[in-house]
Enzyme design. Sequence first.
Site, PDB file in Angstrom:
ATOM      1  N   GLU A 173      -2.151   4.959   4.429  1.00  0.00           N
ATOM      2  CA  GLU A 173      -0.895   5.682   4.193  1.00  0.00           C
ATOM      3  C   GLU A 173      -0.692   6.556   4.959  1.00  0.00           C
ATOM      4  OE1 GLU A 173       1.333   4.909   1.026  1.00  0.00           O
ATOM      5  OE2 GLU A 173       0.386   2.984   0.985  1.00  0.00           O
ATOM      6  N   HIS A 247      -0.614  10.391  -3.422  1.00  0.00           N
ATOM      7  CA  HIS A 247      -1.107  10.900  -2.044  1.00  0.00           C
ATOM      8  C   HIS A 247      -1.797  12.054  -2.126  1.00  0.00           C
ATOM      9  CE1 HIS A 247       2.367   8.525  -0.050  1.00  0.00           C
ATOM     10  NE2 HIS A 247       1.110   7.702  -0.002  1.00  0.00           N
ATOM     11  N   CYS A 377       6.261  15.701   2.645  1.00  0.00           N
ATOM     12  CA  CYS A 377       6.128  14.205   2.907  1.00  0.00           C
ATOM     13  C   CYS A 377       7.510  13.850   3.884  1.00  0.00           C
ATOM     14  CB  CYS A 377       6.674  13.491   1.537  1.00  0.00           C
ATOM     15  SG  CYS A 377       5.768  13.748   0.276  1.00  0.00           S
TER      16      CYS A 377
HETATM   17  O1  SUG Z   1       5.565   5.934  -0.857  1.00  0.00           O
HETATM   18  N1  SUG Z   1       8.669   6.947  -2.584  1.00  0.00           N
HETATM   19  C1  SUG Z   1       7.570   7.252  -1.635  1.00  0.00           C
HETATM   20  C2  SUG Z   1       7.141   8.611  -1.529  1.00  0.00           C
HETATM   21  C3  SUG Z   1       6.363   9.127  -0.194  1.00  0.00           C
HETATM   22  C4  SUG Z   1       5.903  10.473  -0.288  1.00  0.00           C
HETATM   23  N2  SUG Z   1       5.217  10.709   0.745  1.00  0.00           N
HETATM   24  C5  SUG Z   1       4.091  11.664   0.565  1.00  0.00           C
HETATM   25  N3  SUG Z   1       3.663  11.897  -0.436  1.00  0.00           N
HETATM   26  N4  SUG Z   1       3.632  11.881   1.862  1.00  0.00           N
HETATM   27  C6  SUG Z   1       6.168   6.449  -1.742  1.00  0.00           C
HETATM   28  O2  SUG Z   1       5.937   6.210  -3.033  1.00  0.00           O
HETATM   29  C7  SUG Z   1       9.963   5.542  -3.452  1.00  0.00           C
HETATM   30  C8  SUG Z   1      11.205   4.541  -3.231  1.00  0.00           C
HETATM   31  C9  SUG Z   1      12.060   3.785  -4.349  1.00  0.00           C
HETATM   32  O3  SUG Z   1      11.727   3.884  -5.372  1.00  0.00           O
HETATM   33  O4  SUG Z   1      13.127   3.377  -3.959  1.00  0.00           O
HETATM   34  C10 SUG Z   1       8.944   5.680  -2.601  1.00  0.00           C
HETATM   35  O5  SUG Z   1       8.791   4.781  -1.781  1.00  0.00           O
END
Ligand code: SUG
Length: 440
Positions: A173, A247, A377
Site C-alpha cells: 500500500e 495503514h 493520506c
Molecule cells: O484505501 N479509502 C482509502 C483511504 C486511504 C487513506 N490513505 C492513507 N491512510 N494513507 C482506503 O481505504 C474509500 C473508498 C470508498 O469507500 O468509496 C477508500 O478507498
Amino acid sequence: MLTEINIDGLVGPTHHFGGLGVGNLASQEHANCVSRPRAAALEGMRKAALLDGLGIPQFIWLPPMRPRLELLRAVGFEGDRQSQIEAAFHTAPHLLSAAFSGAFMWAANSATVSASCDTSDGHLHFTPANLISSWHRSVEAGERRGDLQVLFANCPKVSIHHALPALVALRDEGAANHMRVSDATGRYGFDLFVYGDGPSSAARPPDFFPRQSRAACEAIARRHQLAPERTVFLQQHPAAISAGVFHNDVIATSHRNFLIYHQHAFVEDEAIFDLLDARFQQAAGCPLLRVRVTQQELPLHDAVRSYFFNSQIVTPGSSYRDRSPPRMVLVCPAQCQEIESALRLIQRLIADPDNPLDAVHFVGLEQSMANGGGPACLRLRVPVTDEQLACLPERFRFGSRLRDQLTLSIETNYRETLELKDFLDCEFVDALLASSSRWF
Ligand code: SUG
C-alpha cells in the site's frame, strides 16, 4: 541537502462514498451517503495552498480517467456502456462504485519512495503500490507509475520500478506503511517499513485483512538497494488493525529526526527502538527525537477518530516569510480540535520545548476524512536533491496560476453532490470520459 516535496492527488469529479475501504471504519460508516465532490476538491486545494504558503514545494497530480469500464467488462458486464452500468447498478453496486472510484486522491498510497542517499546506486527509487487488497484501488498502480514517469522524466538518477507482482503474498500500500527518519540535512536516513501480516503473540488476530505484507516490504527494500543496517521492519499490532488502523500512517508518523507513534502501533517492544536510537545517533550525529503516545493519553479509538497521526509534519521552507519560522509545523485534521484527548496531546507537544513541533494548523478535510483520508493520506512526499528539484516541470507545481486554473475547473465542472445512482446519467458519464482534455 535534501528537500522534501509534496505531491497531492487532486480529488476527482467522481468522489463518492462506496464503503469500499478494507478495515477502514470511516469508509464503511459513510457507505452510500451523498458526497460533495466540489467541496472535496476545494478542501484539498486549500490544504495544498497552506503547504505552499509554508514554503514546501507542492506539486499536483491531476485525476486519472474514471470510470474504468473495463473493470466491469472483466467481471462479465458486457454490452454498451449504458447496459453495463445499469446491470452493475442493479446486481453489483459495489463493482460499479469501484469502476468510478476516486480513491487515487490518496497519493500516500501511490508508491514507496527511497531517497537517493539511502540507496547503494545513489538513485531516487519508486515502487508504485500494487494496492491489490481492494479492487477499486488496484488499477491505480499503472496510472501512478505513468504520473511518476512524467513528473520525474527530466530528473537525473531516478528509478521508477513496476509495482510488485499482483499476489496476495506481495500486497503493498505504498508510503502509507513506510517512514523515514534522518538528520536535518536529510542525508543520514533510516527506513522503517510496517507490515500487517505474520505471526504475533497477541491473543487475537486482527478483525480485518492486513493490507501490507512483510514479503512486500522486504522486496521493496531489496529493489531500492537499501542498507540492511539502516532498514527496520515493524509489525502492526493486530489490536490496532482491529481498531481501524488499516495503514500505519493512521497510528505513527515521522519527519526528519522526529518520530511519533502510539503505544499500540507495533507488535515489537521498545527494545527495537532503543537499538534504533543508538544506531541513529551514531550515523546521523544527532539524537532521534522519539515520542511514544500512551493509550492513556490518546486511546486507540480517539487516535482513529481524530486521525491525529495522519497530520503532516513539515519544516517551513526558505520562502516562508515569518520572521521567526517555527522549527516544525503540524498540519492536523480539524477533527482533532473536537476530540479532547487529541487536542490536549497537541497542546502538550507544542508547549514542550524538548520536541521540535512549535506550531499547528488545523485543516478542514471533511469529505476526504469521511472516506478515511486525512492530510497525510492526500500527499506523497519525496526527498529530492537540488538538482532533481530544479528538473521538475513547473506546470505541475502548485502556485497561484495552477490554483486559479484548477479552482475554476472544479467550480465549473464538478457536481455539488453525488451518489451512486448519478452514474446512470449518460450525459454525466460522457462528460467524464471526455473530461481529461477539456477540464484541466
Ligand atoms: O484505501 N479509502 C482509502 C483511504 C486511504 C487513506 N490513505 C492513507 N491512510 N494513507 C482506503 O481505504 C474509500 C473508498 C470508498 O469507500 O468509496 C477508500 O478507498
